[in-house]
Design a protein around this motif. Structure first.
Motif, mmCIF file in Angstrom:
data_model
loop_
_atom_site.group_PDB
_atom_site.id
_atom_site.type_symbol
_atom_site.label_atom_id
_atom_site.label_comp_id
_atom_site.label_asym_id
_atom_site.label_seq_id
_atom_site.Cartn_x
_atom_site.Cartn_y
_atom_site.Cartn_z
ATOM 1 N N SER A 199 98.966 15.450 31.874
ATOM 2 C CA SER A 199 99.992 15.535 30.842
ATOM 3 C C SER A 199 100.559 14.157 30.510
ATOM 4 C CB SER A 199 101.107 16.477 31.308
ATOM 5 O OG SER A 199 102.031 16.707 30.288
ATOM 6 N N TYR A 219 108.952 16.412 26.971
ATOM 7 C CA TYR A 219 109.046 17.877 26.908
ATOM 8 C C TYR A 219 110.485 18.318 26.665
ATOM 9 C CZ TYR A 219 104.244 18.613 28.530
ATOM 10 O OH TYR A 219 102.879 18.654 28.643
ATOM 11 N N ALA A 267 111.235 22.337 25.210
ATOM 12 C CA ALA A 267 110.174 23.222 25.680
ATOM 13 C C ALA A 267 109.478 22.546 26.859
ATOM 14 C CB ALA A 267 109.171 23.497 24.562
ATOM 15 N N VAL A 268 109.728 23.054 28.057
ATOM 16 C CA VAL A 268 109.121 22.468 29.254
ATOM 17 C C VAL A 268 108.190 23.498 29.901
ATOM 18 C CG1 VAL A 268 111.034 20.875 29.680
ATOM 19 C CG2 VAL A 268 111.047 23.129 30.754
ATOM 20 N N PRO A 269 107.058 23.029 30.429
ATOM 21 C CA PRO A 269 106.150 23.967 31.090
ATOM 22 C C PRO A 269 106.595 24.236 32.523
ATOM 23 C CG PRO A 269 105.195 21.771 31.058
ATOM 24 C CD PRO A 269 106.495 21.682 30.324
ATOM 25 N N VAL A 321 103.448 31.283 24.189
ATOM 26 C CA VAL A 321 104.303 30.610 25.163
ATOM 27 C C VAL A 321 103.540 30.266 26.448
ATOM 28 C CG1 VAL A 321 106.361 31.781 24.282
ATOM 29 C CG2 VAL A 321 105.160 32.743 26.273
ATOM 30 N N TRP A 378 100.838 28.684 32.996
ATOM 31 C CA TRP A 378 102.088 27.992 32.673
ATOM 32 C C TRP A 378 102.772 28.748 31.541
ATOM 33 C CZ3 TRP A 378 103.472 23.421 35.176
ATOM 34 C CH2 TRP A 378 102.493 22.836 35.977
ATOM 35 N N TRP A 428 105.979 28.072 28.727
ATOM 36 C CA TRP A 428 106.933 27.097 28.191
ATOM 37 C C TRP A 428 108.288 27.771 28.035
ATOM 38 C CZ3 TRP A 428 102.247 25.330 28.427
ATOM 39 C CH2 TRP A 428 102.038 23.952 28.362
ATOM 40 N N ILE A 464 104.648 27.049 22.592
ATOM 41 C CA ILE A 464 104.155 25.709 22.919
ATOM 42 C C ILE A 464 104.271 24.848 21.661
ATOM 43 C CG2 ILE A 464 102.118 24.381 23.600
ATOM 44 C CD1 ILE A 464 101.161 26.996 25.042
#
Length: 137
Positions: free
Chosen positions: A43, A53, A58-60, A91, A113, A115, A126
């Motif tokens: 990433s 992010y 929006a964070v995974p 998502v 994952w 988000w 995402i």
């Protein structure tokens, strides 16, 4: 994961004495740490660290890890941790990881994952920039 696994990113590391458990091989928890480390490195290599992010709101986060262990690693082994994104939709994303020593597959992992918006702690789609980066290179 079949034999035609084509990684998008590889992290090479050395199994350290601290990774070894009372059975004399790399502990299973260490493989999970490697799975997360390669995901983060991939990433970041694409320009998506935690601050970026957060800027997207929006964070995974991991929803599920599945690990299958085949052959143990030992202290001093040079390990290649290969990863790729298998799917991105809505998502969720699925990342596949293969952990190898030379040409021997030690373990395989699949991580789901999701988000989320880190403020509201709710699922979010995402971001398009993320989807494009992970599917084009």
């Amino acid at each position: 994961m079949g034999p035609m696994f084509e990684p998008a990113f590889t992290l090479t590391l050395i199994a350290s004495p601290e990774d070894i458990d009372e059975l004399g091989h790399v502990n299973n928890v260490v493989y999970l740490r490697w799975v997360e480390a390669v995901a983060r490195a991939h990433s970041e290599q694409l320009g998506f660290g935690i601050d970026r992010y957060k800027a997207f709101a929006a964070v995974p986060v991991v929803r599920r890890h599945t690990l299958v262990y085949h052959v143990p690693a030992m202290s001093g082994d040079e390990i290649q941790v290969h990863t790729r994104i298998a799917s991105l939709h809505g998502v969720r994303a699925t990342r596949e990881t293969r952990i190898e020593r030379a040409d021997t597959v030690l373990a395989e992992a699949e991580t789901e994952w999701v988000w989320i918006d880190p403020v509201r702690n709710r699922p979010v789609r995402i971001p398009d920039d993320v989807a494009v980066a992970f599917t084009s290179g």
